[in-house]
Design a protein around this motif. Sequence first.
Motif, PDB file in Angstrom:
ATOM      1  N   GLU A 158      48.412  57.544 -19.005  1.00 14.95           N
ATOM      2  CA  GLU A 158      48.409  58.025 -17.625  1.00 14.95           C
ATOM      3  C   GLU A 158      49.745  58.681 -17.285  1.00 14.95           C
ATOM      4  O   GLU A 158      49.780  59.736 -16.624  1.00 14.95           O
ATOM      5  N   ARG A 162      50.158  62.495 -16.165  1.00 14.11           N
ATOM      6  CA  ARG A 162      50.794  62.838 -14.885  1.00 14.11           C
ATOM      7  C   ARG A 162      51.923  63.843 -15.090  1.00 14.11           C
ATOM      8  O   ARG A 162      52.030  64.828 -14.337  1.00 14.11           O
ATOM      9  N   GLU A 198      40.668  60.260 -13.145  1.00 14.05           N
ATOM     10  CA  GLU A 198      40.108  60.876 -11.953  1.00 14.05           C
ATOM     11  C   GLU A 198      41.117  60.973 -10.813  1.00 14.05           C
ATOM     12  O   GLU A 198      41.158  61.978 -10.093  1.00 14.05           O
ATOM     13  N   HIS A 199      41.950  59.958 -10.643  1.00 14.57           N
ATOM     14  CA  HIS A 199      42.897  60.006  -9.525  1.00 14.57           C
ATOM     15  C   HIS A 199      43.943  61.099  -9.737  1.00 14.57           C
ATOM     16  O   HIS A 199      44.413  61.712  -8.769  1.00 14.57           O
ATOM     17  N   LEU A 200      44.308  61.379 -11.001  1.00 19.59           N
ATOM     18  CA  LEU A 200      45.231  62.490 -11.266  1.00 19.59           C
ATOM     19  C   LEU A 200      44.527  63.823 -11.042  1.00 19.59           C
ATOM     20  O   LEU A 200      45.140  64.781 -10.534  1.00 19.59           O
ATOM     21  N   ARG A 201      43.272  63.909 -11.432  1.00 21.11           N
ATOM     22  CA  ARG A 201      42.489  65.123 -11.143  1.00 21.11           C
ATOM     23  C   ARG A 201      42.463  65.384  -9.643  1.00 21.11           C
ATOM     24  O   ARG A 201      42.594  66.527  -9.197  1.00 21.11           O
ATOM     25  N   GLN A 202      42.279  64.324  -8.855  1.00 16.97           N
ATOM     26  CA  GLN A 202      42.229  64.486  -7.403  1.00 16.97           C
ATOM     27  C   GLN A 202      43.566  64.966  -6.853  1.00 16.97           C
ATOM     28  O   GLN A 202      43.605  65.847  -5.987  1.00 16.97           O
ATOM     29  N   GLU A 203      44.665  64.416  -7.366  1.00 17.13           N
ATOM     30  CA  GLU A 203      45.987  64.875  -6.919  1.00 17.13           C
ATOM     31  C   GLU A 203      46.196  66.347  -7.251  1.00 17.13           C
ATOM     32  O   GLU A 203      46.684  67.126  -6.413  1.00 17.13           O
ATOM     33  N   GLU A 206      43.982  68.544  -4.939  1.00 21.35           N
ATOM     34  CA  GLU A 206      44.454  68.643  -3.549  1.00 21.35           C
ATOM     35  C   GLU A 206      45.679  69.551  -3.439  1.00 21.35           C
ATOM     36  O   GLU A 206      45.798  70.325  -2.479  1.00 21.35           O
ATOM     37  N   HIS A 236      33.098  64.356 -11.657  1.00 17.10           N
ATOM     38  CA  HIS A 236      34.060  64.025 -10.612  1.00 17.10           C
ATOM     39  C   HIS A 236      34.632  65.244  -9.888  1.00 17.10           C
ATOM     40  O   HIS A 236      34.728  65.265  -8.658  1.00 17.10           O
ATOM     41  N   THR A 237      35.033  66.267 -10.630  1.00 18.85           N
ATOM     42  CA  THR A 237      35.975  67.240 -10.084  1.00 18.85           C
ATOM     43  C   THR A 237      35.363  68.480  -9.429  1.00 18.85           C
ATOM     44  O   THR A 237      35.748  68.821  -8.301  1.00 18.85           O
ATOM     45  N   ARG A 240      34.330  68.721  -5.681  1.00 22.08           N
ATOM     46  CA  ARG A 240      35.381  68.432  -4.708  1.00 22.08           C
ATOM     47  C   ARG A 240      36.245  69.653  -4.402  1.00 22.08           C
ATOM     48  O   ARG A 240      37.060  69.617  -3.482  1.00 22.08           O
TER      49      ARG A 240
END
Length: 382
Positions: A158, A162, A198-203, A206, A236-237, A240
């Motif tokens: 991770e 990142r 997924e949370h890194l994809r979201q960051e 955005e 996921h991506t 969004r």
Amino acid sequence: MLQFELLATEGLARRGRLTLNHGVVQTPIFMPVGTYGTVKGVLPRSLHDMNAQIILGNTFHLWMRPGLDVMRHFGGLHGFENWHKPILTDSGGFQVWSLGEMRKISEEGVKFASPVNGDKLFLTPEISMQIQTVLNSDIVMQFDECTPYETKGHLTTEAEARHSMELSRRWMKRCMAEFERLQNPNALFGIVQGGMFEHLRQESLEALVELDLPGYAVGGVSVGEPKEDMLRIMAHTPHRLPAHKPRYLMGVGTPEDLVEGVSCGVDMFDCVMPTRNARNGHLFTRFGDLKIRNARHKSDERPIDETCRCYTCAGDGQGHGGFSRAYLHHLERCGEMLAPMLATIHNLHYYLQLMQEVRDALDVGQFAAFRARFAADRARGV
């Protein structure tokens, strides 16, 4: 210039129209890959015949050969390869990733030795924008670091994902500044990274959306990860990303991947699979995949796919073309160059026709039914 119109939706699947400086592209669309200024194994006339609407070129390889002086002489890639429909160019990030230990990445850019002649080269976000401006591609991709699935023999952590994602995010801002300085009249897309997290994809997503770019891509898939991980990120991506902007899934994939991608909200796809597999005797059909080198095809009078209307399967309607599996098997076994040419025509036609059928289904609100029928047909076997 880029305009995107959303014409119909069914669930997350979308039907759209993309207007670019060199023409209109109906979406969802598959884009044949033309790395060196040509789609391998197929005449440009054949691409027109099969209704290819947009093709790819590659910043990294065209920078190596023939170089920017030649490109300037011809006014860009369209004039050089005599293709006057839209072109998208990859930024070089994936090719840099594929160099492995031969390259050194820093905040400023990437140092590497030319795979052509060994020259020491330095590729930065600014230089990528300069090259793509000379190429005059309709869609310019940001220079990014393609986050690997594995790093030096271990799964990318991770923290490593990142670091890579944040570097690409900083590079995106530099790409934007240089793109604007150059007054490039085309469209610049950002690339969502973040590895398998997924949370890194979201960051990443955005941060790119805040920049209000003309379009967005999902990168860092099809880089060696298991299929289930690729499907997880694909689920996921894309949906969004902004609904009023085109969405591009880079480097994907099989026919099943394309239909699944559409169901996840993807508008644009590219992959070397139809051309690369064709050169290895691996053919895609409505009823599953066919390996033409297998001995069972030696005397088979049937075409590759009896429902296909490509030149290889059905001819041109004027008594030319339309070949048996036996003939293609013979060409493959003899190493004749016509074998991969005919196979490439068929595979690309199949991919482009598949996307046409997806668009037709979305036009009448029947994508779910099409998707079920497609899966059943592909599972039937050739």
